[in-house]
Design an enzyme around this catalytic site. Structure first.
Site, PDB file in Angstrom:
ATOM      1  N   GLU A   1       8.718 -15.912  -7.750  1.00 51.69           N
ATOM      2  CA  GLU A   1       8.137 -14.584  -7.552  1.00 51.69           C
ATOM      3  C   GLU A   1       7.747 -13.902  -8.855  1.00 51.69           C
ATOM      4  OE1 GLU A   1       9.958 -12.522  -3.585  1.00 51.69           O
ATOM      5  OE2 GLU A   1      11.356 -12.826  -5.236  1.00 51.69           O
TER       6      GLU A   1
ATOM      7  N   GLU B   1      17.285 -19.067  -2.604  1.00 52.59           N
ATOM      8  CA  GLU B   1      17.024 -17.716  -3.110  1.00 52.59           C
ATOM      9  C   GLU B   1      16.769 -17.722  -4.607  1.00 52.59           C
ATOM     10  OE1 GLU B   1      16.682 -13.517  -3.341  1.00 52.59           O
ATOM     11  OE2 GLU B   1      16.243 -15.055  -1.845  1.00 52.59           O
TER      12      GLU B   1
ATOM     13  N   LYS C   1       6.194  -4.970  -1.962  1.00 54.06           N
ATOM     14  CA  LYS C   1       7.600  -4.769  -1.629  1.00 54.06           C
ATOM     15  C   LYS C   1       7.819  -4.752  -0.126  1.00 54.06           C
ATOM     16  CE  LYS C   1      11.881  -4.033  -2.459  1.00 54.06           C
ATOM     17  NZ  LYS C   1      12.670  -5.158  -2.990  1.00 54.06           N
TER      18      LYS C   1
ATOM     19  N   ASN D   1      -2.933   2.424   5.585  1.00 56.17           N
ATOM     20  CA  ASN D   1      -2.123   1.219   5.422  1.00 56.17           C
ATOM     21  C   ASN D   1      -2.182   0.437   6.721  1.00 56.17           C
ATOM     22  OD1 ASN D   1      -1.382   2.205   2.950  1.00 56.17           O
ATOM     23  ND2 ASN D   1       0.748   2.630   3.504  1.00 56.17           N
ATOM     24  N   GLY D   2      -2.164  -0.900   6.623  1.00 51.59           N
ATOM     25  CA  GLY D   2      -2.171  -1.725   7.821  1.00 51.59           C
ATOM     26  C   GLY D   2      -3.460  -2.510   7.948  1.00 51.59           C
TER      27      GLY D   2
ATOM     28  N   HIS E   1      16.492 -37.954  -1.178  1.00 50.40           N
ATOM     29  CA  HIS E   1      15.534 -38.250  -0.119  1.00 50.40           C
ATOM     30  C   HIS E   1      14.144 -37.722  -0.477  1.00 50.40           C
ATOM     31  CE1 HIS E   1      18.587 -39.826   2.580  1.00 50.40           C
ATOM     32  NE2 HIS E   1      19.340 -38.761   2.287  1.00 50.40           N
TER      33      HIS E   1
ATOM     34  N   CYS F   1       0.834  -1.193   0.000  1.00 49.22           N
ATOM     35  CA  CYS F   1       0.000   0.000   0.000  1.00 49.22           C
ATOM     36  C   CYS F   1       0.873   1.248   0.000  1.00 49.22           C
ATOM     37  CB  CYS F   1      -0.959   0.040   1.174  1.00 49.22           C
ATOM     38  SG  CYS F   1      -2.091  -1.346   1.278  1.00 49.22           S
TER      39      CYS F   1
END
Length: 614
Positions: free
Chosen positions: A494, A487, A609, A101-102, A510, A2
């Site tokens: 992503e 990573e 982000k 926001n939140g 395994h 946001c």
């Protein structure tokens, strides 16, 4: 996630707000909106599902006049992405408008009570509850906007950064924050508001970072007023922002992600500047100097982080245990905060976050502080919440990272962790002087080596076209390269939406080996290190099952290059520094595959982000 923008001054607000929203698009969002107070006293709210460009199109024939306004890009939490759920939200009378926001955790109880008072709601959001509640308090208690906000926030449970305008007080914006970032920019007879500094820096470099519980009152013709929820006046520190406009623009690259991948040599130079001396034989971290007793006395280190930062933490664990001989645990911050962890005053907790606002990591910091641990923060965003909540720490100084998929922040975090492990190991006397000098010298040479790695870009671009068909990828590594495999898989997931998993190479047999066939690309980090022969055996096992191997090898390797389907050569370096080199081609491969698939590289779906909600 946001984005908040606000303006109050003598200029037309709308162009500033729209440009600010564009600066915040990297945060991730699904709808956008703006509220403007015009000279006739009208409070106009325009909002729509989609991008900022959709909002501009929607506003093309609307009245967009006014010198005061607030604007927002929303990442959906309560209620699906839609125009009705987009911000700003009106109060019932349409005298007030709010952006937020939140997450308000007790919104359902508050909403039910307001509905029982006869108040009708227009959206499914938790945010609308706030503005309806504020208006109810203003009317019921006959108080002004600031007082009503203070009273309401005493009843609110959750995280928020809010900004409210009042049609009946057309020269004021009231903003408040708790666990969600908010920055006020101070210009000449004007104010700017942002969820970070990027919408502000074009106009002023003087900012105030609001702390939790702070409420900012911006009034035309007056100085900034900051108070708390009890109306105690505060004296905020005005800071100078050192971000340049060029840092948040693409600079000729097609995407921010590619720009930030190619910025890494310069970024790591900046990260090490003033910390490694000219002779490249010593590391100096002010945090280790100032707090060496607390750090030397640590009986255990716990690293808390999320996502890419967690992967950096896994590398940090090996570095610190190797050079400092202190046991290290690496925890997902989201799990750490909820499992009643054993934390004592003999522990050091290292919190890693690019934004410095990651909600789970910030909550983990607060929990660890309550239990007496010493807190060390590793962040990129200066003035953010985590650095302010920690005892000490180190900024990574890689500049604003706009692409949602982290690249330069990851290598910056790893670089700081290398320096921390070296500096603390030297203080503890647990690293041999010869090893210390060798690692410091090689670390100082890393920007030049990354420049060399970046020359494989065209090669990676070509081979990436071959693998756009894939539905699954496997990434394998050993030792310091295992977190790099994790990573690399995360980057591909992503931005290309291809399912990918990272594994320790030895664990392949395994379970994951059952997946391998001629349609399964397997990326293997197989540089010359202590486990080279082991990884070579793993590659042979993959090839025996017709898997397609993309191998990252040391320059001049003539063994794996004969077995693998594709080979990317990397310059030699010390094993503990290999993550800084090996991560680069994996970033490039994820980028080019996503571009070939036509994906939105900088703003992948469903991601944000800065994850400021749980």
């Amino acid at each position: 996630m946001c984005g908040i923008v606000g303006y109050l001054g003598d200029r037309d607000a709308y162009p500033i707000l729209i440009k600010g929203l564009r600066r915040l698009e990297y945060r991730g969002y699904d709808s956008a909106g703006v509220a403007l107070l015009n000279a006739d006293g009208d409070l106009n709210v325009y909002k729509t599902k989609g991008k900022v460009s959709d909002l501009e199109n929607y506003c093309a024939e609307k009245d967009i006049t006014g010198t005061i306004g607030i604007a927002h890009t929303r990442w959906a939490t309560h209620g699906e992405p839609s125009s009705r759920n987009a911000h700003p939200h009106y109060s019932e009378s349409k005298n007030l408008a709010i952006i937020h926001n939140g997450i308000i955790e007790n919104y359902a109880d508050l909403k039910k009570k307001l509905q029982e008072k006869g108040i009708a709601f227009r959206s499914d959001t938790d945010t609308e509850v706030l503005v309806q509640f504020v208006e109810y308090v203003m009317q019921r208690k006959s108080v002004d906007l600031l007082t009503a906000v203070q009273l309401v926030l005493h009843e609110v449970i959750g995280a928020y950064a809010i900004a409210i305008v009042d049609k009946n007080d057309p020269n004021t914006i009231v903003a408040a924050r708790k666990q969600s970032p908010l920055v006020v920019g101070i210009g000449e007879n004007e104010f700017f508001l942002g969820s970070d500094a990027s919408p502000i820096i074009e106009y002023t470099d003087r900012v105030v970072y609001l702390d939790d519980g702070n409420i900012a009152v911006m009034r035309r013709g007056e100085d900034l007023q900051v108070v708390n929820m009890y109306n105690v006046k505060l004296s905020p520190e005005v800071k100078t922002v050192d971000i340049s406009l060029g840092q948040i623009e693409k600079g000729g690259y097609p995407h921010f992600m590619l720009k930030e991948i190619f910025e890494q040599p310069e970024c790591l130079t900046n990260c090490m500047r003033g910390r490694i001396n000219v002779e490249a034989d010593n590391v100096t971290l002010s945090a280790v100097i100032d707090y060496k007793e607390q750090l030397r006395a640590a009986e255990r280190i716990v690293i808390v982080a999320c996502g890419t930062s967690w992967h950096a933490g896994l590398i940090g664990k090996q570095l610190i245990e190797n050079f400092c001989r202190i046991p290290v645990e690496v925890e997902y911050a989201s799990e750490f905060r909820y499992r009643n962890p054993v934390v004592t005053d003999k522990d050091v907790v290292i919190a890693i976050s690019q934004s410095g606002e990651t909600a789970d990591t910030l909550a983990a910091v607060q929990l660890a502080k309550e239990r007496g641990a010493f807190i060390y923060g590793i962040c990129n965003a200066i003035g953010s919440s985590i650095p302010r909540a920690t005892n000490t720490g180190s900024y990574i100084h890689v500049g604003p990272e706009i692409g949602v998929a982290s690249t330069k922040a990851f290598t910056g975090q790893v670089t700081v962790l290398v320096m921390l492990a070296l500096a603390l190991g030297k203080e503890r006397g647990t690293v041999a002087p010869a090893d210390y000098a060798k690692v410091v010298k090689e670390l100082a040479a890393m920007p030049e080596k990354i420049e060399e790695v970046l020359k494989v870009n065209d090669r990676v671009k070509d081979l990436s076209r071959t693998f756009t068909y894939a539905r699954n990828f496997l990434y394998l590594g050993r030792g310091f390269s295992y977190p790099v495999a994790l990573e690399g898989a995360l980057k591909l997931k992503e931005i290309s939406y291809i399912h990918a998993e990272g594994y320790p190479a030895a664990e392949m047999k395994h379970g994951p080996i059952a997946l391998i066939d001629s349609d399964m690309p397997v990326v293997v980090i197989a540089t010359h290190n202590a486990m080279y022969e082991k990884v070579l055996s793993n590659i042979q096992e993959i090839k025996a099952r017709k898997g397609r191997v993309i191998a990252l090898v040391s320059k001049g390797d003539d063994t794996i290059s004969k077995i693998a389907d594709e080979v990317i050569e990397l310059p030699d370096t010390l094993e503990c520094l290999e993550p800084l080199i090996a991560s680069i081609p994996l970033q490039l491969m994820a980028y080019h595959i996503a571009v070939c698939k036509g994906k939105n590289v900088d703003q992948p779906r469903n991601l944000a982000k800065s994850v400021t909600v749980e």
